[in-house]
Design a protein around this motif. Structure first.
Motif, short mmCIF file in Angstrom:
data_model
loop_
_atom_site.label_atom_id
_atom_site.label_comp_id
_atom_site.label_asym_id
_atom_site.label_seq_id
_atom_site.Cartn_x
_atom_site.Cartn_y
_atom_site.Cartn_z
N GLY A 1 29.48 -19.44 4.81
CA GLY A 1 28.50 -18.52 5.38
C GLY A 1 27.37 -18.21 4.41
O GLY A 1 26.20 -18.13 4.79
N TRP A 2 27.72 -18.07 3.14
CA TRP A 2 26.69 -17.76 2.14
C TRP A 2 25.80 -18.97 1.91
O TRP A 2 24.56 -18.86 1.85
N GLN B 1 30.00 -4.73 1.21
CA GLN B 1 29.83 -5.53 2.44
C GLN B 1 30.96 -5.30 3.44
O GLN B 1 31.43 -6.24 4.08
N LEU B 2 31.42 -4.06 3.51
CA LEU B 2 32.55 -3.79 4.39
C LEU B 2 32.15 -3.93 5.84
O LEU B 2 31.03 -3.56 6.22
N PRO B 3 33.03 -4.46 6.66
CA PRO B 3 32.71 -4.61 8.07
C PRO B 3 32.76 -3.27 8.78
O PRO B 3 33.51 -2.38 8.37
N GLN C 1 35.32 -10.32 13.62
CA GLN C 1 33.91 -9.99 13.80
C GLN C 1 33.07 -10.58 12.66
O GLN C 1 32.04 -11.21 12.88
N ARG C 2 33.57 -10.42 11.42
CA ARG C 2 32.85 -10.94 10.26
C ARG C 2 32.69 -12.45 10.36
O ARG C 2 31.63 -13.02 10.10
N ARG C 3 33.77 -13.11 10.75
CA ARG C 3 33.69 -14.58 10.84
C ARG C 3 32.67 -15.00 11.88
O ARG C 3 31.97 -16.00 11.75
N ARG C 4 32.60 -14.22 12.96
CA ARG C 4 31.64 -14.52 14.02
C ARG C 4 30.21 -14.37 13.51
O ARG C 4 29.32 -15.13 13.88
#
Ligand SMILES: Cc1cc2nc3c(=O)[nH]c(=O)nc-3n(C[C@H](O)[C@H](O)[C@H](O)COP(=O)(O)OP(=O)(O)OC[C@H]3O[C@@H](n4cnc5c(N)ncnc54)[C@H](O)[C@@H]3O)c2cc1C
Ligand code: SF4
Ligand code: FES
Lengths: 245, 647
Positions: free
Chosen positions: B458-459, B6-8, B18-21
């Protein structure tokens, strides 16, 4: 490291559980290296008991390096035994004489119910802290670290108070089973820092009320607590607590 | 088994933002509908539980300790890294990131290491706000020290008790949530299995130490923050009860185990004297700044240190590494010490230690200077050994200290079991094949304060499954498995009870000691194929012996510390076999993993980036079956893989 061995007799409080009766039982230990700790001597005794079909001695421990605060019982009437500033896991057999008998007994305090043999339940300490022994700050809402200046001396004093490991020896040593040293140390730690100021009064009141509610006694300045504290928490913290309410 | 890290995408500097967004949010009202289970109250578990509760989730925290404050994070001495550049000595996020990747000998993910460096500053902010009494300069700003061979001073500390102070900050935040009724704190619980429903982690089975009762606890997500597994070596710098059970049982339920053979040995520990010694105590590495390591030049020289003239002493690190001398990295110092001892130069009981001598510094700078720097360490050494290091050299020896390996997690800290997150030392994450000093505390808090709260939330946003009750068939089945295990321990031996104990002729302690000897010999500082293969056979034989010969006190209900130990040891035995297989399969030397077959002519590690630039992730394949090895390739876009050279 010395190469000779030492022979000790342990007279231990045996009590299978809180509901069962308890009594002292004496055990002659095999000759042991004086470089073992008292808890390691108990490990050896337990291995022997197990192989002989007897129930091993229950006692609390974990880090075995004087920092987790799990260990603690009375050795010949002294909390954590005869060495100053030493928790019982750091007490080595070389400090005893060949042929000595050591009486091991659990902490005795109403707020610390017995679990088994030398092990007691100290969860009351956590309930005291939960009553207000913290700074109310949610993750993410902290200001930049260097925005709060703290003088070096002050930081060191706060550290000294904060180094209490929550072992309960102070309570066990106190004729009134008071938790004043434990509580005063926490109040002192947070009161010395700017972060602790906004809740200072509320915290002090809440912890002192909780202390009484948990069944700890009150302080009558016997100062036995500071004498046995493995982290040398000073009784001055209690005076400070009493001064500032 | 599918390994998707799951790499950004995009630029590494913006990846975490970006991931948090991208992670979906849950409304405050809805958060209350989710239950989260956290196992462990160390820096990782306590901070995750507190933060998730602050956000509004219902949290239950389990620990085997009687108080959350006793988690082994409490023992960390040296400090915690953060790229704050308060000393204006050229530190930056970029530099800490590169140091972490290099320190790990190019066996960690770049994206994860970068995120760690990015978050490091906010950790210090949070800890200071909680009231952690870090060391300060006279002007009131935070002090830093140099640590673990870094070129910059970025380590924050609280005397020699940094872990203790950080943990108390985290635990106080946790207790605040307990008081607010948002965290249920369950102490004295041994977590013994993971419950999955339709492949998703939904709970754990634990044993209440006091009553011996088994409980099935359920939730919408499970977080394991149960620490490292160095006690597979029996004696280590970990606490006596530190264990691998939570992660091992999750592994058996489908969570891949990554790089199990990546374990770190710390060179400056107090050696063992008597077989009855229960642990190895760490002494701060900073001692190597002023102490000189030496051994008698003549093998078998039994004279006391003071009787050995200067010309007959071998300062072997200074001799072999003229540039770095006594300050070579942990693994190098450990390896050289072991070699000299094997060649018969070692001192102390069994010839298993080396001298660390402060005589020169004391005569140069005076006793007071040493006392102010290391007074507490000298006192600790004297308390344990009875020897005065101002008068005679310390004796030290390497000891197992930290495990880089752990459950495989993706960038979001989720394992290969959906809904199962792993934090802190329990996961394999960002330290690659070797961890830098003062970076474990940083990682534990990064995971618990910032990463997991975002990714777990998020999950959960997409997974509001129906509540699972403890009478769900999956809970009953898992509980039955644990009950059968408990009932079966030691029962294939002599069978009938003997006094109030049953089983065969071996105590748990004696079996654990034996496991430790096998593992430290074959899978410690130095490894080779033949030794690893032999050890694998020995461990399997020992597992048999455990099954047949273990003696346990009866009854198995109620408080029974021997039973707790036996359950932990059973898991260590199985994990040991996996570590040996992993060490065998990794045909290269990297970081703390040194394979004797893969070294240069002058004895330095030879990494193989063509065949082994990957994370090994092992899949459980059933009892008695060989586990399966998968790999996740690693890519370096920012750091250029280079070879370490300290000569
Ligand atoms: C002596 C020593 C010194 C160190 N010094 C440093 C340092 O200076 N800087 C640095 O960065 N790192 C240091 N480290 C490493 C660092 O301290 C650890 O890696 C880190 O603290 C681990 O934190 P954690 O939260 O992952 O686990 P831990 O703090 O180990 O907590 C584990 C928790 O899980 C619980 N648990 C475990 N198993 C179970 C189970 N089966 N059931 C229920 N509960 C369970 C335990 O009760 C505990 O609450 C040091 C380590 C040691 C041993
Ligand atoms: S004040 Fe001292 S004796 Fe009391 S709990 Fe703390 S460390 Fe133990
Ligand atoms: S066992 Fe941790 S303080 Fe004694």
């Amino acid at each position: 490291m010395s190469s000779t061995t030492i022979r000790l007799t342990l007279r231990i409080w045996r009590q299978e559980g809180p509901q069962q009766p308890g009594a002292f039982v004496s055990y002659a230990l095999e000759p042991l290296s004086p470089d073992l700790s008292l808890l390691e001597a108990l490990d050896r005794l337990n291995e022997t008991l197990l192989m002989a079909g007897e129930r091993p001695v229950g006692f609390d421990h974990d880090c075995r390096e004087g920092i987790c605060g799990a260990c603690g019982f009375m050795v010949n009437g002294q909390a954590h035994g005869p060495q100053r500033a030493t928790s019982v896991c750091q007490l080595y057999l070389r400090h005893f004489r060949n042929g000595d008998t050591l009486t091991l007994e659990p902490w005795r305090a109403r707020a610390f119910p017995l679990q088994q043999d030398l092990s007691v339940d100290r969860s009351a300490f956590d309930r005291l802290l939960a009553a207000g022994g913290y700074v109310s700050v949610n993750t993410g809402s902290a200001p930049a670290a260097n925005a709060l200046l703290v003088g070096r001396e002050q930081a060191e004093q706060a550290f000294a108070a904060a180094s209490c490991i929550g072992c309960g020896a102070c309570v066990a040593a106190c004729p009134n089973a008071s938790a004043s040293l434990f509580v005063a140390a926490k109040l002192g730690h947070l009161a010395l820092l700017p972060q602790g100021q906004p809740e200072r009064q509320r915290r002090s009141t809440a912890l002192q009320i909780a202390m009484a509610a948990e069944g700890f006694g009150s302080c009558s300045n016997q100062l036995e607590c500071a004498a046995v504290c493995p982290k040398e928490i000073s009784a001055d913290w209690i005076s400070r607590m009493n001064r500032s309410g | 088994m599918k390994l998707d890290p799951q790499l950004p995408g995009g630029a590494i500097q913006d990846a975490w933002t970006q991931r948090r967004r991208e992670l979906p949010l849950i409304s405050p009202i809805n958060k209350r509908r989710f239950k989260v289970l956290v196992v462990g109250s160390g820096l990782a578990g306590a901070s995750a539980a507190a933060t998730l509760a602050e956000q509004g989730f219902r949290v239950t925290l389990l620990t085997y300790h009687d108080s959350p404050r006793r988690a082994h994070s409490v023992a960390a001495q040296g400090g915690i890294n953060a790229a704050r550049n308060y000393q204006n000595d050229g530190d930056s996020i970029e530099r800490l990131f590169l140091d972490t990747v290099k320190g790990g000998d190019f066996r960690a993910r770049e994206a994860g290491c970068h995120r760690l460096a990015e978050i490091s500053g906010a950790i210090i902010d949070q800890c200071v706000a909680q009231g952690v009494p870090f060391a300060r300069e006279y002007g009131g700003t935070l002090a830093n020290r140099n640590f673990g061979g870094a070129l910059v001073s970025r380590t924050f500390y609280a005397r020699g008790q940094t872990g203790q102070q950080l943990l108390y900050g985290a635990v106080q935040a946790l207790l605040r949530q307990v008081d607010a009724g948002r965290v249920e704190l369950l102490t004295q619980r041994d977590v013994l299995d993971l419950i999955t429903v339709e492949g998703v982690a939904r709970g754990v089975v634990c044993r209440q130490q006091g009553s011996g009762r088994l409980e099935a606890l359920t939730a919408h997500a499970v977080l394991l923050a149960s620490g490292g597994y160095s006690n597979v070596f029996h004696r280590s710098t970990n606490a006596v009860k530190s264990n691998a059970s939570a992660i091992w049982r999750a592994h058996r339920r489908g969570a891949a185990f990554a790089n199990p053979c990546f374990t770190q040995i710390h060179p400056t520990c107090i050696p063992s004297g008597d077989p009855g010694q229960s642990k190895l105590t760490l002494m701060s590495e900073s001692l190597r700044n002023d102490g000189r390591v030496w051994l008698p030049a003549q093998a078998g020289d039994a004279r006391p240190a003071a009787a050995i003239p200067e010309a007959e002493r071998d300062y072997f690190l200074e001799r072999q590494y003229p540039t770095y001398g006594n300050m070579v990295p942990r693994d190098v110092a450990s390896r050289r010490a072991r070699e000299r001892c094997l060649e018969g130069h070692g001192v102390g009981p069994g010839g298993r230690s080396v001298y660390l001598d402060f005589t020169d510094t004391i005569s140069r700078e005076g006793r007071a200077a040493i006392e102010s720097r290391y007074g507490n360490l000298f006192a600790m050494y004297e308390r344990i050994t009875g020897s005065d290091s101002y008068a005679e050299p310390m004796r030290i020896y390497p000891a197992p200290h930290y495990t880089m390996g752990g459950l495989w997690v993706d960038y979001n800290l989720m394992s290969t079991v959906p809904g199962l997150f792993v934090l802190g030392e329990a996961n394999f994450s960002e330290h690659g094949a070797n961890r830098l000093g003062a970076s474990a505390l940083m990682q534990g808090l990064a995971d618990g304060l910032f990463i997991a709260p975002a990714t777990v939330s998020g999950w959960l946003a997409g997974h509001l499954h129906a509540e699972v009750n403890s009478d769900h068939p999956a809970c009953q089945a898992a509980t039955a498995v644990v009950q059968a295990r408990i009932d079966g321990l030691g029962s294939s031996g002599l069978g009938s009870g003997f006094g109030s104990s049953s089983g065969g002729g071996r105590s748990c302690d004696s079996l654990h000691r034996q496991l430790g000897e096998i593992m430290i010999g074959a899978c410690g500082i130095s490894r080779h194929a033949e030794g690893l293969r032999a050890a694998l056979a020995q461990v399997q034989a020992l597992e048999q012996e455990f099954a047949q010969e273990l003696r346990l006190p009866e009854p198995r209900v109620g408080r029974n510390p021997e039973l707790e130990k036996a359950l932990r040891l059973e898991d260590f035995l199985q994990l040991a076999a996996l570590m040996l297989r992993d060490a065998l399969a990794r045909e290269e030397s990297c970081g703390a993993h040194f394979r004797e077959e893969h070294q240069s002519a002058d004895g330095e590690a030879l990494r193989d980036d063509v065949n082994f630039c990957h994370i090994a992730a092992w899949q459980w394949n059933g009892d008695g079956q060989e586990p399966l090895r998968h790999s996740e390739p690693l890519h370096y876009r920012h750091a250029t893989p280079s070879r370490r050279n300290y000569r």
